[in-house]
Design a protein around this motif. Structure first.
Motif, PDB file in Angstrom:
ATOM      1  N   MET A  87       0.811  -1.202   0.000  1.00 10.12           N
ATOM      2  CA  MET A  87       0.000   0.000   0.000  1.00 10.12           C
ATOM      3  C   MET A  87       0.856   1.268   0.000  1.00 10.12           C
ATOM      4  O   MET A  87       2.021   1.232   0.412  1.00 10.12           O
ATOM      5  N   PRO A  88       0.289   2.386  -0.457  1.00  6.64           N
ATOM      6  CA  PRO A  88       0.988   3.668  -0.299  1.00  6.64           C
ATOM      7  C   PRO A  88       1.337   3.902   1.164  1.00  6.64           C
ATOM      8  O   PRO A  88       0.623   3.454   2.064  1.00  6.64           O
ATOM      9  N   LYS A  89       2.432   4.597   1.391  1.00  9.15           N
ATOM     10  CA  LYS A  89       2.969   4.719   2.752  1.00  9.15           C
ATOM     11  C   LYS A  89       2.010   5.399   3.722  1.00  9.15           C
ATOM     12  O   LYS A  89       2.100   5.192   4.943  1.00  9.15           O
ATOM     13  N   GLU A  90       1.075   6.213   3.196  1.00 10.40           N
ATOM     14  CA  GLU A  90       0.161   6.912   4.099  1.00 10.40           C
ATOM     15  C   GLU A  90      -0.966   6.018   4.607  1.00 10.40           C
ATOM     16  O   GLU A  90      -1.738   6.412   5.484  1.00 10.40           O
ATOM     17  N   ILE A  91      -1.096   4.798   4.077  1.00  9.71           N
ATOM     18  CA  ILE A  91      -2.161   3.884   4.504  1.00  9.71           C
ATOM     19  C   ILE A  91      -1.692   3.070   5.701  1.00  9.71           C
ATOM     20  O   ILE A  91      -0.704   2.339   5.632  1.00  9.71           O
TER      21      ILE A  91
END
Length: 492
Positions: free
Chosen positions: A339-343
């Motif tokens: 997942m994207p790091k902000e998730i």
């Protein structure tokens, strides 16, 4: 109770979107986003024509009689609800089989609408089985009677792929630009799978049309998320206490998410202004939702149903089931995701458990359990494949798969019979009849069921033994002891 009432926008406009699959989810999800957008902006070019393709003529007619207006009750919990009137749907059609056995009551009207140059987007919620694809290989099920009917009479199609092929053929022959096809069903890479279903069917009669579709038609992917249970008499009665007497009403949770790949050559509504996430790549979000939310729902559906539990809320109210879901999401599903790091996947797991515990929703486990043969490859089996390849745990999926095998026998562990609602129900029933009480032979047979089981898992003796052990514990001792045994194994 705190209740907010929101009336529908009063303006009518032209129809720019056709939707296939006029069910509760569409009315509570995509139509609500459009209702909010049209009400805020006054943009009248994105009205919806919505069609049911197989059944549901009564809903089509009931909405028409109500002036295409209906209500959506969005519950944060049993004490906080927003009641929204929706008017984004401006036409309803039915192309399925009438009581007299005839097909296609409004088929020509639907094809004319799809051929209209003002129609720029077609959305779909026809469930996984509505694409007539082998869930393991992705190949079109050409031997299915519905697909055979479309092959025999392509100008009078009955299926979603057949309707899209005929409409796109008409547009190509008229020199018109194609519409964009936006799948909103829970399938991995759902846009590409829709593209393949349509192109494979087109190629049966017209290779040039198939090539034109592959070259010219946009099939963006999307991820949709909102819990929308089937309506019950209790739901209708509760709405009447709020002053809503609406046979077409829908009840859902307040949470809603829509992630869409931004590929719309002929234009689209400014969905992002209403909270839709427009992205270049939907795949990470789609996979996260399929494996964590839908995978958890399926665990509850099969294990809970075997234990005679009725709803998601009833199941997660039991700490045993809540602990199972937490272990599955954090230890088996999350490690397979990129997942994207902000998730934050831990936070996502927590949010799902909170949503499942919404006491205002009575989401029937039997509703979720439908069509397991179509759903489990992407919800569980890909998780198991990924974890086995990396030497990680697969015990939760193994228990879930054991539960599904036992569920397809058509009775709870206490002996209460129910109907297995699955397009492969006859084949699954035949496996049970053939192998009876021989658990080892039965599990072997399910592992050899190529329409569902990926080859890598079918060859894994380790995973097969896990499923067999779980099946024996489940059938001999019950659901909660089987979950406790899984937890004990994890502790060791």
């Amino acid at each position: 109770m705190t209740t907010q009432r929101i009336d529908a926008a009063t303006q009518k406009g032209r129809i720019g979107i056709v939707h296939l699959g006029l069910g509760a989810f569409h009315r509570a999800h995509q139509a609500v986003y459009l209702e909010r957008y049209r009400g805020r902006t006054g943009d009248g070019q994105w009205g919806v024509s919505s069609a049911n393709l197989r059944r549901g003529a009564s809903l089509v007619d009931s909405l028409a009689e109500a002036g295409f207006r209906y209500h959506v009750a969005e519950y944060r919990d049993s004490d906080n609800v927003t009641v929204r009137e929706v008017g984004a749907i401006e036409e309803t059609l039915f192309t399925g089989q009438s009581p007299d056995g005839q097909w296609g009551r409004d088929l020509e009207a639907l094809l004319a609408r799809l051929s209209n140059v003002k129609t720029r987007i077609v959305t779909l919620t026809v469930t996984e089985k509505g694409y007539f694809l082998n869930p393991a290989s992705g190949e079109l099920l050409r031997d299915d009677p519905m697909i055979q009917a479309d092959i025999a009479a392509p100008q009078a199609p009955r299926t979603a792929p057949g309707i899209l092929v005929e409409a796109l053929k008409r547009r190509r022959d008229a020199g018109q630009a194609p519409f964009t096809v936006l799948c909103c069903d829970n399938m991995p890479d759902n846009g590409e799978r829709t593209r393949q279903a349509v192109a494979q069917l087109a190629r049966v009669h017209d290779a040039a049309l198939a090539d034109w579709i592959l070259e010219r038609v946009a099939f963006p992917c999307s991820m949709v998320d909102r819990i929308v249970p089937a309506m019950t008499e209790q739901d209708f009665a509760a709405l009447k206490t709020l002053g809503v007497d609406d046979a077409n009403a829908v009840v859902c949770e307040a949470f809603s998410q829509w992630v869409v790949e931004d590929r719309f050559p002929e234009g689209r509504p400014a969905w992002e202004e209403e909270g839709v996430t427009m992205v270049a790549d939907v795949a990470p979000f789609e996979t996260m939702k399929l494996r964590m939310l839908n995978g958890s729902h399926s665990l509850l559906a099969y294990l809970g149903s075997l234990a005679d539990i009725d709803t998601v809320f009833d199941a997660v109210s039991n700490p045993v089931y809540q602990a199972l879901l937490s272990a599955y999401m954090r230890q088996e599903a999350a490690p397979t995701l990129d997942m994207p790091k902000e998730i934050d996947l831990d936070a996502y797991a927590d949010s799902l458990l909170a949503r499942f515990a919404n006491d205002s929703l009575r989401h029937k486990l039997q509703q979720i359990a439908m069509d397991g043969s179509q759903k489990l490859p992407q919800r569980w089996l890909q998780v198991a494949e990924a974890n086995l390849a990396c030497g990680r745990d697969t015990a939760c999926v193994a228990l879930g798969l054991a539960g599904w095998i036992r569920y397809t026998q058509g009775s709870t562990l206490a002996g209460r019979a129910f109907r297995v609602d699955d397009p492969m129900a006859e084949q699954l029933e035949a496996l049970h009849q053939r192998h009876g009480d021989d658990a080892c032979a039965l599990v072997d047979a399910f592992f050899g069921f190529e329409a569902v089981m990926p080859q890598a898992l079918a060859r894994s003796e380790y995973f097969k033994q896990q499923v067999l052990d779980a099946y024996l514990t489940l059938t001999e001792r019950g659901v909660e002891p089987a979950i406790a045994e899984l937890a004990a194994q994890g502790a060791r």
